[in-house]
Scaffold this active site. Structure first.
Site, PDB file in Angstrom:
ATOM      1  N   ARG A  31       0.749  -1.297  -0.045  1.00  0.00           N
ATOM      2  CA  ARG A  31       0.086  -0.122   0.086  1.00  0.00           C
ATOM      3  C   ARG A  31       0.965   1.260  -0.051  1.00  0.00           C
ATOM      4  O   ARG A  31       0.298   2.210  -0.465  1.00  0.00           O
ATOM      5  CB  ARG A  31      -0.924  -0.010   1.301  1.00  0.00           C
ATOM      6  CG  ARG A  31      -2.253  -0.801   0.924  1.00  0.00           C
ATOM      7  CD  ARG A  31      -3.089  -0.749   2.041  1.00  0.00           C
ATOM      8  NE  ARG A  31      -4.280  -1.333   1.758  1.00  0.00           N
ATOM      9  CZ  ARG A  31      -5.260  -2.101   2.837  1.00  0.00           C
ATOM     10  NH1 ARG A  31      -5.044  -1.844   3.960  1.00  0.00           N
ATOM     11  NH2 ARG A  31      -6.314  -2.434   2.352  1.00  0.00           N
ATOM     12  N   LYS A  33     -18.261 -17.911   2.595  1.00  0.00           N
ATOM     13  CA  LYS A  33     -19.592 -18.059   2.719  1.00  0.00           C
ATOM     14  C   LYS A  33     -20.375 -17.569   1.266  1.00  0.00           C
ATOM     15  O   LYS A  33     -19.785 -16.525   0.748  1.00  0.00           O
ATOM     16  CB  LYS A  33     -20.160 -17.503   3.852  1.00  0.00           C
ATOM     17  CG  LYS A  33     -19.676 -18.247   5.268  1.00  0.00           C
ATOM     18  CD  LYS A  33     -20.353 -17.568   6.586  1.00  0.00           C
ATOM     19  CE  LYS A  33     -19.237 -16.799   7.221  1.00  0.00           C
ATOM     20  NZ  LYS A  33     -19.592 -15.820   7.980  1.00  0.00           N
ATOM     21  N   GLY A  40     -12.584  -4.789   1.213  1.00  0.00           N
ATOM     22  CA  GLY A  40     -13.892  -4.524   1.408  1.00  0.00           C
ATOM     23  C   GLY A  40     -14.244  -3.365   0.305  1.00  0.00           C
ATOM     24  O   GLY A  40     -15.218  -3.391  -0.139  1.00  0.00           O
ATOM     25  N   GLY A  44      -8.568  -8.713  -0.990  1.00  0.00           N
ATOM     26  CA  GLY A  44      -8.678  -9.863  -0.007  1.00  0.00           C
ATOM     27  C   GLY A  44      -7.869 -10.941  -0.113  1.00  0.00           C
ATOM     28  O   GLY A  44      -6.755 -10.831  -0.527  1.00  0.00           O
TER      29      GLY A  44
HETATM   30  N1  LIG Z   1     -13.971 -25.258   1.708  1.00  0.00           N
HETATM   31  C1  LIG Z   1     -14.069 -24.171   2.659  1.00  0.00           C
HETATM   32  N2  LIG Z   1     -14.316 -24.425   3.760  1.00  0.00           N
HETATM   33  C2  LIG Z   1     -13.994 -23.642   4.906  1.00  0.00           C
HETATM   34  N3  LIG Z   1     -13.470 -22.176   4.435  1.00  0.00           N
HETATM   35  C3  LIG Z   1     -13.108 -22.030   3.436  1.00  0.00           C
HETATM   36  C4  LIG Z   1     -13.280 -22.997   2.261  1.00  0.00           C
HETATM   37  N4  LIG Z   1     -12.876 -22.524   1.026  1.00  0.00           N
HETATM   38  C5  LIG Z   1     -12.274 -21.285   1.724  1.00  0.00           C
HETATM   39  N5  LIG Z   1     -12.479 -21.003   2.890  1.00  0.00           N
HETATM   40  C6  LIG Z   1     -11.887 -19.812   3.721  1.00  0.00           C
HETATM   41  O1  LIG Z   1     -12.559 -18.615   3.109  1.00  0.00           O
HETATM   42  C7  LIG Z   1     -11.796 -17.687   3.636  1.00  0.00           C
HETATM   43  C8  LIG Z   1     -11.869 -16.481   2.686  1.00  0.00           C
HETATM   44  O2  LIG Z   1     -13.136 -15.973   2.584  1.00  0.00           O
HETATM   45  P1  LIG Z   1     -13.771 -14.674   2.258  1.00  0.00           P
HETATM   46  O3  LIG Z   1     -13.317 -13.573   3.268  1.00  0.00           O
HETATM   47  O4  LIG Z   1     -15.017 -14.639   1.752  1.00  0.00           O
HETATM   48  O5  LIG Z   1     -12.897 -14.504   0.891  1.00  0.00           O
HETATM   49  P2  LIG Z   1     -12.039 -13.086   0.522  1.00  0.00           P
HETATM   50  O6  LIG Z   1     -11.041 -12.540   1.677  1.00  0.00           O
HETATM   51  O7  LIG Z   1     -11.164 -13.328  -0.550  1.00  0.00           O
HETATM   52  O8  LIG Z   1     -13.156 -12.010   0.457  1.00  0.00           O
HETATM   53  C9  LIG Z   1     -10.246 -18.109   3.739  1.00  0.00           C
HETATM   54  O9  LIG Z   1      -9.893 -18.027   5.069  1.00  0.00           O
HETATM   55  C10 LIG Z   1     -10.464 -19.641   3.473  1.00  0.00           C
HETATM   56  O10 LIG Z   1      -9.773 -20.298   4.512  1.00  0.00           O
HETATM   57  O1  LIG Z   2      -7.301  -2.590   5.408  1.00  0.00           O
HETATM   58  C1  LIG Z   2      -8.668  -2.081   4.751  1.00  0.00           C
HETATM   59  O2  LIG Z   2      -9.628  -2.506   4.426  1.00  0.00           O
HETATM   60  P1  LIG Z   2      -9.640  -4.157   3.823  1.00  0.00           P
HETATM   61  O3  LIG Z   2      -9.056  -5.223   5.097  1.00  0.00           O
HETATM   62  O4  LIG Z   2     -11.008  -4.477   3.494  1.00  0.00           O
HETATM   63  O5  LIG Z   2      -8.794  -4.091   2.699  1.00  0.00           O
HETATM   64  C2  LIG Z   2      -8.589  -0.606   4.881  1.00  0.00           C
HETATM   65  O6  LIG Z   2      -7.565   0.088   5.304  1.00  0.00           O
HETATM   66  C3  LIG Z   2      -9.938  -0.041   5.395  1.00  0.00           C
HETATM   67  O7  LIG Z   2      -9.650  -0.311   6.778  1.00  0.00           O
HETATM   68  P2  LIG Z   2     -11.244  -0.584   7.653  1.00  0.00           P
HETATM   69  O8  LIG Z   2     -11.690  -1.519   7.303  1.00  0.00           O
HETATM   70  O9  LIG Z   2     -10.640  -0.459   9.127  1.00  0.00           O
HETATM   71  O10 LIG Z   2     -11.927   0.928   7.561  1.00  0.00           O
END
Ligand SMILES: Nc1ncnc2c1ncn2[C@@H]1O[C@H](COP(=O)(O)OP(=O)(O)O)[C@@H](O)[C@H]1O
Ligand SMILES: O=C(OP(=O)(O)O)[C@H](O)COP(=O)(O)O
Length: 480
Positions: A116, A277, A456, A433
């Protein structure tokens, strides 16, 4: 993996032959530059009177206005960019730059990932090169009041190194001491303000606080894409007191890809959605179903889809209250002519642990007591074949529990495939993410077309939501 995959004859893949030739409605065929909207006879006079509108655009505005012709369909608005500001606009000016320097620090306050910070550099360097005085602001973490471990001080050496100039750090983000530092800032100098979230007024977006931040500067640049989904004082409130308020290069690039490339993609356009999910990805799936030709689903969410189709899922993650929704999404994909591919085989585990026993089974034969933690090799093969046909791919969410080596196969395979496609000219967009972490782990981050710096924020954009930090910025007419 304990055993080889059995070929699955299970048909979980509702496909259509004509998906790639579907015609697009005018509404989805948006222009490629970010956040444009039809002109709809907007206030030309106001825009043209702005001295920061480029001469080219201003002359187009004038001729359009004098012609009396309706503007609909021939012009569009975009957020004004820092690149629209010239040396004449910037030299000697105090510029408040909101960046997202929310980087991970270890226990010794050492930066463990400087992505970043590096992403914020082009905008800052541009401003320095034009003789601006840069007042740099960010949050770090989610402090409740002044918290030393959330100070921005550990960032100063890296910023100094990347910018090639000594960055000065303030101990606060408002107040007389900060004002003194601003007053002594030379042209081309950078002052880093202390964590803006040390004030609760920041997240509350209190106008008085925003006004104090704004009083430090002459104009505003928002380059904090990762925080653009927050309506905070330094991301949104401040724009009410500083004109112009423009987008930084990073923010602009994020929007170009996550809005522009996704709204009018080179086709076929595939979306890969994973993660834990369905509930957290409903908005993204629904939104992408409107735009993509191929949708590949993986991660924990697939078991809700399986169960909705009457399959046994053992002890895999299932959202019982989303079974109906899963059925609706499958039907929606079919109705829209989107090829929706669910994995045909999965890697199951006897417990949720890195050292679990594992085996590959067809999606139709998940044994009782076992949970699916990754997609299997047959699915990877099918996914790869589908991806091979594409020109644009966006990926959000891992295919499995990639944090455990044994269940990282599907996620890493997707990362490798996208890297290969990127090398062949396919536009590859990684939507923030955990997918970013996976791409970095495989070492292919550099070859992707775009890797989002916001988890996010990218999710909200892909859901089609408007980001308050973007909406608040000035607009400019970009094409006639
Ligand atoms: N089959 C599964 N069962 C349980 N958890 C899973 C499975 N596949 C992926 N995950 C979990 O999903 C998480 C990420 O989910 P999410 O936060 O929705 O995705 P992102 O961070 O990419 O937006 C990871 O920590 C991963 O371990
Ligand atoms: O790390 C951040 O967001 P992200 O974890 O969704 O990528 C941003 O700096 C926003 O932080 P916040 O979710 O505490 O407002």
């Amino acid at each position: 993996m304990a055993s080889a995959a059995s070929p699955s004859s299970l048909s979980l893949i509702p496909t259509t032959s004509s998906s790639t030739s579907r015609t697009r409605s005018a509404a989805t065929a948006l222009p490629t530059r970010f956040l444009r909207s039809p002109l709809r006879r907007l206030g030309f006079a106001g825009a043209a009177a702005d001295p920061l509108v480029s001469a080219h655009v201003a002359s187009k505005l004038r001729s359009l206005k004098s012609s009396g012709k309706p503007a609909r369909g021939v012009a569009s608005m975009a957020k004004k960019s820092v690149g629209d500001l010239t040396e004449a606009d910037l030299k000697g000016k105090k510029v408040f730059v909101r960046a997202d320097l929310n980087v991970p620090l270890d226990d010794a306050q050492k930066i463990t990932d400087d992505t970043r910070i590096r992403a914020a550099v082009p905008t800052i360097k541009y401003l320095i090169s034009k003789g601006a005085k840069v007042i740099l602001s960010s949050h770090l973490g989610r402090p409740k009041g002044v918290t030393p471990k959330f100070s921005l001080a550990p960032l100063v050496p890296r910023l100094t190194e990347l910018l090639g100039i000594e960055v000065v750090k303030a101990d606060d983000c408002i107040g007389p001491d900060v004002e003194k530092l601003v007053a002594s800032l030379p042209e081309g100098g950078v002052l880093l303000l202390e964590n803006v979230r040390f004030y609760k007024e920041e997240e509350k977006n209190e106008p008085e606080f925003a006004k104090k931040l704004a009083s430090l500067a002459d104009l505003y640049v928002n380059d904090a894409f990762g925080t653009a989904h927050r309506a905070h004082a330094s991301t949104e409130g401040v724009t009410k007191f500083l004109k112009p308020s423009v987008a930084g290069f990073l923010l602009q690039k994020e929007l170009d890809y996550l809005v522009g490339a996704v709204s009018s993609p080179k086709r076929p356009f595939a979306a890969i959605v994973g993660g834990s999910k369905v509930s957290s990805k409903i908005g993204v799936i629904e939104s992408l179903l409107e735009k993509c030709d191929i949708l590949l689903l993986g991660g924990g969410m697939i078991f809700t889809f399986y169960k909705a189709q009457g399959l046994s899922v053992g002890s895999s993650l299932v959202e019982e209250d989303k079974l109906e929704l899963a059925t609706t999404l499958l039907a929606k994909a079919k109705a829209k002519g989107v090829s929706l591919l669910l994995p045909t085989d999965v890697i199951v585990a006897d417990k949720f642990a890195p050292d679990a026993n594992s085996k590959v089974v067809p999606a139709s034969a998940i044994p009782d007591g076992w949970m699916g933690l990754d997609i299997g090799p047959d699915s990877v093969k099918t996914f790869n074949e589908a991806l091979e046909t594409t020109k644009t791919v966006i990926w959000n969410g891992p295919m499995g529990v990639f944090e455990f080596e044994k269940f990282a196969f599907g996620t890493e395979s997707v990362a490798k495939k996208l890297a290969e496609l990127s090398g062949k000219g396919v536009t590859t967009i990684i939507g923030g993410g955990d997918s970013v972490a996976a791409v970095e782990k495989v070492g292919v981050a550099d070859v992707m077309s775009h890797i989002s710096t916001g988890g996010g924020a990218s999710l909200e954009l892909l859901e089609g939501k408007e980001l308050p930090g973007v909406i608040a910025l000035d607009e400019v007419l970009v094409a006639v």
